[in-house]
Enzyme design. Sequence first.
Site, PDB file in Angstrom:
ATOM      1  N   GLY A  87      -4.973  -1.168  -7.704  1.00  0.00           N
ATOM      2  CA  GLY A  87      -4.097  -1.298  -8.876  1.00  0.00           C
ATOM      3  C   GLY A  87      -3.280  -2.575  -8.799  1.00  0.00           C
ATOM      4  CG  ASP A 132      -5.235   3.967   2.412  1.00  0.00           C
ATOM      5  OD1 ASP A 132      -5.230   3.408   3.511  1.00  0.00           O
ATOM      6  OD2 ASP A 132      -5.515   5.173   2.232  1.00  0.00           O
ATOM      7  N   GLY A 133      -7.390   1.683   0.168  1.00  0.00           N
ATOM      8  CA  GLY A 133      -8.844   1.602   0.010  1.00  0.00           C
ATOM      9  C   GLY A 133      -9.357   0.194   0.269  1.00  0.00           C
ATOM     10  CB  THR A 183       1.061   0.173  -2.474  1.00  0.00           C
ATOM     11  OG1 THR A 183       1.615   1.312  -3.132  1.00  0.00           O
ATOM     12  CG2 THR A 183       1.697   0.115  -1.095  1.00  0.00           C
ATOM     13  CG  ASP A 187       2.549   4.469  -5.174  1.00  0.00           C
ATOM     14  OD1 ASP A 187       3.101   4.132  -6.242  1.00  0.00           O
ATOM     15  OD2 ASP A 187       1.501   5.114  -5.126  1.00  0.00           O
ATOM     16  N   GLY A 213       3.918   7.638  -7.722  1.00  0.00           N
ATOM     17  CA  GLY A 213       4.112   8.096  -6.344  1.00  0.00           C
ATOM     18  C   GLY A 213       3.253   9.316  -6.122  1.00  0.00           C
ATOM     19  NE  ARG A 214      -2.082   7.208  -5.645  1.00  0.00           N
ATOM     20  CZ  ARG A 214      -3.021   6.386  -5.246  1.00  0.00           C
ATOM     21  NH1 ARG A 214      -4.275   6.729  -5.359  1.00  0.00           N
ATOM     22  NH2 ARG A 214      -2.737   5.217  -4.716  1.00  0.00           N
ATOM     23  CD  GLN A 258       6.292   3.818 -12.417  1.00  0.00           C
ATOM     24  OE1 GLN A 258       7.047   4.255 -11.551  1.00  0.00           O
ATOM     25  NE2 GLN A 258       5.756   4.606 -13.337  1.00  0.00           N
TER      26      GLN A 258
HETATM   27  O1  F6P Z   1      -1.008   3.212  -6.027  1.00  0.00           O
HETATM   28  C1  F6P Z   1      -0.280   2.838  -7.125  1.00  0.00           C
HETATM   29  C2  F6P Z   1      -0.482   3.713  -8.290  1.00  0.00           C
HETATM   30  O2  F6P Z   1       0.363   3.108  -9.174  1.00  0.00           O
HETATM   31  C3  F6P Z   1      -0.186   5.209  -8.159  1.00  0.00           C
HETATM   32  O3  F6P Z   1       1.150   5.578  -8.053  1.00  0.00           O
HETATM   33  C4  F6P Z   1      -0.856   5.762  -9.382  1.00  0.00           C
HETATM   34  O4  F6P Z   1      -1.176   7.097  -9.251  1.00  0.00           O
HETATM   35  C5  F6P Z   1      -2.088   4.935  -9.460  1.00  0.00           C
HETATM   36  O5  F6P Z   1      -1.787   3.700  -8.851  1.00  0.00           O
HETATM   37  C6  F6P Z   1      -2.613   4.770 -10.831  1.00  0.00           C
HETATM   38  O6  F6P Z   1      -3.635   3.823 -10.872  1.00  0.00           O
HETATM   39  P1  F6P Z   1      -4.554   3.510 -12.131  1.00  0.00           P
HETATM   40  O7  F6P Z   1      -3.990   4.175 -13.309  1.00  0.00           O
HETATM   41  O8  F6P Z   1      -4.532   2.029 -12.254  1.00  0.00           O
HETATM   42  O9  F6P Z   1      -5.909   4.001 -11.793  1.00  0.00           O
END
Ligand code: F6P
Length: 366
Positions: free
Chosen positions: A16, A120-121, A142, A144, A187-188, A292
């Site tokens: 992201g 991470d990925g 990130t 997050d 924030g997963r 955000q």
């Molecule tokens: O890791 C960042 C993050 O913003 C997470 O909090 C969110 O769940 C995710 O990416 C959403 O990513 P996208 O909508 O781009 O797939």
Amino acid sequence: MIDPKIKKIAILTGGGDCPGLNAVIRAITKTAILKHNLEVIGYRFGYRGLYQNDFIKLDAASVSGIQHIGGTILYSSNKDNLFDYEVVENGKKVRKDMSHVAIKNMKKEGVDVLIVIGGDGTLTSARDFARKGVKVIGVPKTIDNDLDYTEYTFGFMTAIDIATEAIDRLHTTAESHHRIMILEVMGRNAGWIALHSGIAGTADVILIPEIPYDINKIAQKFKDREKRGKLFSIVVIAEGAKATGGEAIVKHIVKDSPDPIRLGGVGFKLAMDLEPIVTEHEIRTTVLGHIQRGGSPSTFDRILSTRYGVAAVEMIEENRFGNMVCLQNEKMTHVHLENIVGRQKLVDPQGELVKIARNVGISFGD
Ligand code: F6P
């Protein structure tokens, strides 16, 4: 001095997007060119560009004027894991390790070092390329702020500034209507954005994945406030927050993504669950979403991004391939990519920030 055999480096951004990515790209490119006279290219769309040999030349002109701009001039993708990549063979879709294609492409272009900016990925693949002998440097990314071994990732401060402003704005409307306002933030697995913005924006309730909540305790908090004449309340909830014994709310599944689950909607669920108990107030939910993550990086993040970029090039000077730059005790340092994969930095429910929040009367719904 950089080993004279190293003449060309490549950068890619994966996962992201995040405010500050362009500032990192600029810092790497400028340092590599001005200090070390290296050639720099940028692969487009993360690892997909590496696979398709889709790149642009980066020079002083192409990185000029991008520090304050959000997103990434290299574009990004969170779907392309080249170690488990979908290709068509004999008319059938199959998943295979295609990393050799990327390595061949880098050899063909004379790329000596690959700098990977990602979460991470993306960093897991960086580690896998390092295992195959590629000279890789990782830069953590990130909003997050949940990557282990690093105190702050760029983009996080911008995200909490945006979330805090949103809380401030919700505050005035909450007060005008005597409502309960819920703000859902990203924030997963980690509640850093909710925790920081909730404290800064003086939320009454902060709900994070690390502390399961009890709906009745939240309702009680509103009642306690009412007794003190406070007829409105603000709740900040991280998208990964869950009720005790409950599950996180999945919004959609991105089928071809290595990390397919996208969360979202917990703010609406909370409102629905609260409505039968909190009958005396109307409840409204706002989902901040990608707002955000977009737009200009804050001053702090521009400086932090520049530090990360310059440190990544210093790692080439120091021959620290297979490492990720990180911020520890306010200093730029490094950690081996082998150590970071699968590790998350979660909010400590007993930690200082949770304690100070509790001390100033914020409820975690527990
Ligand atoms: O890791 C960042 C993050 O913003 C997470 O909090 C969110 O769940 C995710 O990416 C959403 O990513 P996208 O909508 O781009 O797939």
